[in-house]
Structures are given as C-alpha cells and as structure tokens.
Design an enzyme around this catalytic site. Sequence first.
Site, PDB file in Angstrom:
ATOM      1  N   ASP A 190       4.645  47.200  36.835  1.00 34.19           N
ATOM      2  CA  ASP A 190       3.846  46.482  37.393  1.00 34.19           C
ATOM      3  C   ASP A 190       4.729  45.247  38.586  1.00 34.19           C
ATOM      4  O   ASP A 190       5.564  43.697  38.481  1.00 34.19           O
ATOM      5  CB  ASP A 190       3.386  45.540  36.645  1.00 34.19           C
ATOM      6  CG  ASP A 190       1.684  44.384  37.348  1.00 34.19           C
ATOM      7  OD1 ASP A 190       1.718  44.959  38.760  1.00 34.19           O
ATOM      8  OD2 ASP A 190       0.772  44.089  36.835  1.00 34.19           O
ATOM      9  N   HIS A 195       4.433  38.081  40.063  1.00 36.35           N
ATOM     10  CA  HIS A 195       4.770  37.532  38.734  1.00 36.35           C
ATOM     11  C   HIS A 195       6.414  36.810  39.135  1.00 36.35           C
ATOM     12  O   HIS A 195       6.677  37.002  37.679  1.00 36.35           O
ATOM     13  CB  HIS A 195       4.268  38.771  37.785  1.00 36.35           C
ATOM     14  CG  HIS A 195       3.129  38.844  37.640  1.00 36.35           C
ATOM     15  ND1 HIS A 195       1.950  38.266  37.203  1.00 36.35           N
ATOM     16  CD2 HIS A 195       2.650  39.824  37.611  1.00 36.35           C
ATOM     17  CE1 HIS A 195       1.128  38.651  37.113  1.00 36.35           C
ATOM     18  NE2 HIS A 195       0.892  39.065  37.526  1.00 36.35           N
ATOM     19  N   ILE A 210       2.814  33.856  37.442  1.00 34.04           N
ATOM     20  CA  ILE A 210       1.762  33.508  36.374  1.00 34.04           C
ATOM     21  C   ILE A 210       2.819  35.027  35.365  1.00 34.04           C
ATOM     22  O   ILE A 210       3.519  36.064  36.469  1.00 34.04           O
ATOM     23  CB  ILE A 210       0.921  33.332  36.475  1.00 34.04           C
ATOM     24  CG1 ILE A 210       0.148  35.017  37.621  1.00 34.04           C
ATOM     25  CG2 ILE A 210       0.352  32.470  36.984  1.00 34.04           C
ATOM     26  CD1 ILE A 210      -1.023  35.011  37.393  1.00 34.04           C
ATOM     27  N   GLY A 213      -1.206  39.965  32.819  1.00 35.82           N
ATOM     28  CA  GLY A 213      -1.712  39.924  32.051  1.00 35.82           C
ATOM     29  C   GLY A 213      -1.129  41.513  31.105  1.00 35.82           C
ATOM     30  O   GLY A 213      -1.891  41.088  29.959  1.00 35.82           O
TER      31      GLY A 213
END
Length: 283
Positions: A190, A195, A210, A213
């Site tokens: 990912d 991120h 961040i 997930g």
Amino acid sequence: MAIDPDYLLNIDLPEVRQPVGPQEYALYALSVGLGQDPMDERQLRYVGGFESVDPFPSIPVVLGHPGFWLSDPKTGVDAVRLVHGEQGMTIHAPCPASGTVVGKTRVTGLVDKGEGRGALLYWEKELRDGDTGTLLATTRSTVFLRGDGGFGGSAGPVKTPHSMPETEPDFTFDGAVRPEQALLYRWQGDDNPLHRTPSVAAKAGFERPILHGLCTFGMASHALLATLCDYDASRFRGIDLRFSAVVFPGETLRTEIWRDGSFRTRVLERDKVVIDNGILDYA
C-alpha cells in the site's frame, strides 16, 4: 472527473502472483508490531526467532494485493480523500510455508451516499495457492470515497455492522505504534502517499501522515490472537471490523475484547475509538 459507476463495477483487475516464504511472513508480522518484546517466544515464531516462520493469520489481506489501483485517473476517484472504511476476512486454509500465492480482486458494490456525502466502494479478493489452486482466504474491503458522492448511483445496499456488547470487556491488550511504522508497513503493497508524505497528508486534511488502516487491522488481529487464541493461528478463522477514526504513528492502541469475539480498539492518548463493531470467528 466524476466516477463512472459502470467502469468501476466492471473493472477487470489482473491476478497478482506473489512468492511467499519466511522473509515475507516475518516482515509482515514485524510491520504490524510483533517482536517488540524480544523475550516473548509466542511472538518470535511469527517474526523469525526460530528456524521456521509461521504465517501471521491476518497476512492474507496484503498477499496478492493489486496495489493502489484507485489512484488511476480512469476510475474518476478522488484518491487523496479516500479512506479505508471496513475490512473483513475468512480463512479457508493455511498459507503454504513457501511457494506462490495468487490474488484476484473484484469490485462487488458501489453505493452513492449523495452530493457532499461521498460514496462506498466494496471489493473482494480471493487468495489461492499458486501451485495447487486451493482457496486460502477471502478478504472483504469497504472504501469510503469522501470526495465522490452524487454521481447518480445506487443508494444501497449498505453492509450492517456487528452489534457490540453492552457489558464491560473481558480482556484488554495494549500495543505501541512505532513512530516509523507506516514507513515500514508501506512495503506491504500500500504505497498511498497519505501514509508517508506530509504534504499529501495536509492536502487530505490531516496534521501528519496517518497509519494504514490495514496496519491497524493487523495490530488488532495481534491482540485477538494473543488473548482469544493463545497465539495459535489455526484458531483464527475470520474477522470483520469497521474503521471509525485514523491512527497516527507514535500512538498507543488498546483493544477491548469480549469472549464472544466482539472487540474494538481505541487510541489511549486521545481516548478515541479507531476500530469499532469488530467480531472474530475463532475456535
């Protein structure tokens, strides 16, 4: 460019073949926080502390992953503003100790929540053993397309979340999110710059990059494996959860767990629930 629902619902994503073995399994487990206690032999079996490495049970969500395909302008998706909404997985058979796996991802639904309210995109991935064709796992994802509602699509159906118990949890499990964890986890397939790149995070409305997930998902899976399965991956059969808020690297996660498999995860520093409506299917 607006979403073309017919394009998204019928997109043919190519199969992804991926070699797997001790290195892939250990790096995944390390990227979701295992191994922080080098004296805990139950964790070391998943990160290479012994001759062999056991596949961590949540790893099917990243194996055979098609990459950040929603960043393709042809999708019409505002890729900067999308967030991971829900994740689920059913395990059918254990991953091979080494070999090849094949992932095939398909879109299963698209819900238009209306102008200014975004959209929900559902997809599913079947992961198979590349040598035998055995179905290893089925993973389920929901992505919230925050900038893409009002394209005239269907308003349902919408997945119903698991109802949480009203009693106090039976167990809690704390895990530290390392400051560099998102930079490590990015190599699980990912590569969304949300991120890892501060300027992209700021454009999306976040003060800093961040955590993925699916990294939070892996950390919650660790809490469940430790408390309900005694670190025995064969007892971990399936999981579903809803992401309710973002996690920042450097924070501390506390997963609250019930014996029936219900769980939620909160950030201690902000007392914020970041995973809700979770349910584990376990033996």
